[in-house]
Design a protein around this motif. Structure first.
Motif, short mmCIF file in Angstrom:
data_model
loop_
_atom_site.label_atom_id
_atom_site.label_comp_id
_atom_site.label_asym_id
_atom_site.label_seq_id
_atom_site.Cartn_x
_atom_site.Cartn_y
_atom_site.Cartn_z
N LEU A 147 0.75 -1.10 -0.16
CA LEU A 147 -0.06 -0.03 -0.21
C LEU A 147 0.80 1.13 -0.08
O LEU A 147 1.72 1.13 0.50
CB LEU A 147 -0.99 0.00 1.01
N ASP A 148 0.33 2.29 -0.48
CA ASP A 148 1.03 3.45 -0.50
C ASP A 148 0.50 4.42 0.33
O ASP A 148 0.89 4.72 1.55
CB ASP A 148 1.27 4.15 -1.83
N ARG A 149 -0.84 4.91 0.14
CA ARG A 149 -1.40 5.80 0.93
C ARG A 149 -2.81 5.41 1.42
O ARG A 149 -3.47 4.73 0.56
CB ARG A 149 -1.37 7.18 0.15
N VAL A 150 -2.95 5.31 2.52
CA VAL A 150 -4.42 5.01 3.05
C VAL A 150 -4.97 6.20 4.11
O VAL A 150 -4.18 6.88 4.78
CB VAL A 150 -4.22 3.79 4.06
N ARG A 151 -6.16 6.60 4.00
CA ARG A 151 -7.09 7.37 4.88
C ARG A 151 -8.21 6.87 5.13
O ARG A 151 -9.01 6.00 4.30
CB ARG A 151 -6.94 8.78 4.08
N PHE A 152 -8.36 6.91 6.38
CA PHE A 152 -9.66 6.34 6.78
C PHE A 152 -10.45 7.78 7.18
O PHE A 152 -10.66 8.58 8.19
CB PHE A 152 -9.63 5.78 8.12
N VAL A 153 -11.37 8.14 6.00
CA VAL A 153 -12.00 9.49 6.07
C VAL A 153 -13.07 9.78 7.02
O VAL A 153 -13.31 10.74 7.58
CB VAL A 153 -12.38 9.77 4.59
N LYS A 154 -14.02 8.73 7.13
CA LYS A 154 -15.40 8.74 7.84
C LYS A 154 -15.58 7.34 8.13
O LYS A 154 -15.30 6.53 7.63
CB LYS A 154 -16.45 9.23 6.80
N GLU A 187 -24.26 -0.17 3.84
CA GLU A 187 -24.01 -0.51 2.65
C GLU A 187 -22.50 0.18 2.22
O GLU A 187 -22.81 1.43 2.24
CB GLU A 187 -24.88 -0.45 1.56
N ILE A 188 -21.72 -0.51 1.35
CA ILE A 188 -20.58 0.20 0.99
C ILE A 188 -20.13 -0.59 -0.22
O ILE A 188 -20.77 -1.36 -0.93
CB ILE A 188 -18.97 -0.04 1.71
N VAL A 201 -8.46 2.86 -4.65
CA VAL A 201 -9.74 2.33 -4.32
C VAL A 201 -10.36 3.17 -3.23
O VAL A 201 -9.80 3.20 -1.98
CB VAL A 201 -9.47 0.84 -3.98
N VAL A 202 -11.31 3.56 -3.61
CA VAL A 202 -12.09 4.33 -2.59
C VAL A 202 -13.64 3.50 -2.07
O VAL A 202 -14.06 3.15 -3.07
CB VAL A 202 -12.89 5.78 -3.39
N VAL A 203 -13.55 3.41 -0.87
CA VAL A 203 -14.61 2.64 -0.32
C VAL A 203 -15.45 3.94 -0.03
O VAL A 203 -15.36 4.82 0.76
CB VAL A 203 -14.17 1.94 0.97
N GLU A 204 -16.83 3.73 -0.71
CA GLU A 204 -17.85 4.74 -0.56
C GLU A 204 -19.03 4.13 0.07
O GLU A 204 -19.44 2.74 0.16
CB GLU A 204 -18.26 5.16 -2.09
N PHE A 205 -19.67 5.08 1.03
CA PHE A 205 -21.08 4.81 1.33
C PHE A 205 -22.00 4.62 0.17
O PHE A 205 -22.11 5.44 -0.69
CB PHE A 205 -21.48 5.71 2.36
N ASP A 237 -24.88 7.58 -0.81
CA ASP A 237 -24.55 8.82 -1.17
C ASP A 237 -23.22 8.99 -1.68
O ASP A 237 -22.82 10.03 -2.11
CB ASP A 237 -25.01 9.72 -0.03
N ALA A 238 -22.29 7.95 -1.90
CA ALA A 238 -21.07 8.02 -2.67
C ALA A 238 -19.92 8.80 -1.94
O ALA A 238 -19.18 9.31 -2.39
CB ALA A 238 -21.31 8.45 -4.07
N THR A 239 -20.28 8.98 -0.70
CA THR A 239 -19.31 9.61 0.19
C THR A 239 -18.24 8.65 0.69
O THR A 239 -18.44 7.51 0.89
CB THR A 239 -19.77 10.54 1.61
N THR A 240 -16.94 9.29 0.91
CA THR A 240 -15.70 8.48 1.11
C THR A 240 -15.83 7.93 2.39
O THR A 240 -15.64 8.80 3.37
CB THR A 240 -14.64 9.07 0.48
N CYS A 241 -15.43 6.77 2.59
CA CYS A 241 -15.35 6.08 3.83
C CYS A 241 -13.79 5.88 4.12
O CYS A 241 -13.04 6.34 5.32
CB CYS A 241 -15.97 4.83 4.15
N CYS A 242 -12.86 5.32 3.14
CA CYS A 242 -11.76 5.04 2.96
C CYS A 242 -11.21 5.06 1.73
O CYS A 242 -11.75 4.64 0.74
CB CYS A 242 -11.49 3.54 3.69
#
Length: 161
Positions: A96-103, A110-111, A139-143, A146-151
């Motif tokens: 992995l290079d960059r990881v962020r846990f946004v929400k 559901e994701i 890879v964006v993990v979205e809700f 509403d397509a907001t970013t989780c990770c």
């Protein structure tokens, strides 16, 4: 919710022509409290915000949340829904290079994963001159609702001939 979409390639070298393109969206996935509890058992991370349903109701998120590393562990599975390469001998997660846990992700939500290929290059894999491909996808993990970013994670993977 995005319509699931898969990119299907015959061979890994076809990735070289897809850099910068969205590869697709995964099927919808839901993480359950039972999965969270099992992850806590495997990792030894029994932080109350993840496993104590009653205490977490009074916590900052109004309930338990999925471990960030459990969300991250789902990334290869989500990517598997998105990208199929039909002919290769072996594929490995290279890092992995960059990881962020946004929400925070509450259980039962559901994701979906959405992947964009950010790089691809040929790599030497043997003394015989054979080549594989190393690729990186964001890879964006979205809700899903509403397509907001989780990770978001930049995952590197290698394919061998």
């Amino acid at each position: 919710m995005r319509t699931p979409q898969r990119t299907i390639l015959r061979e890994p070298h076809e990735l070289l022509d897809l850099v910068g393109r969205e590869l697709g969206a995964s099927e919808v996935r839901v993480v359950t409290q039972e999965e969270i509890d099992r992850f806590a058992d495997v990792t030894g991370d029994h932080q109350w915000i993840h496993v104590d349903v009653e205490r977490a109701k009074a916590g900052p998120f109004g309930g338990t949340i999925v471990h960030g590393f459990l969300t991250l562990a789902l990334v290869p599975r989500l990517l598997e829904d998105i990208l199929t390469i039909e002919s290769f001998s072996m594929g490995v997660n290279y890092g992995l290079d960059r990881v962020r846990f946004v929400k925070p992700l509450p259980p039962g939500t559901e994701i979906q994963g959405v992947a964009t290929l950010t790089s691809a290059e040929r790599i030497s894999v043997g003394d015989d001159g054979s080549e594989g491909v190393q690729a990186k996808a964001s890879v964006v993990v979205e809700f899903a609702n509403d397509a907001t970013t989780c990770c978001v994670a930049e995952i590197l993977f290698r394919y061998y001939p």
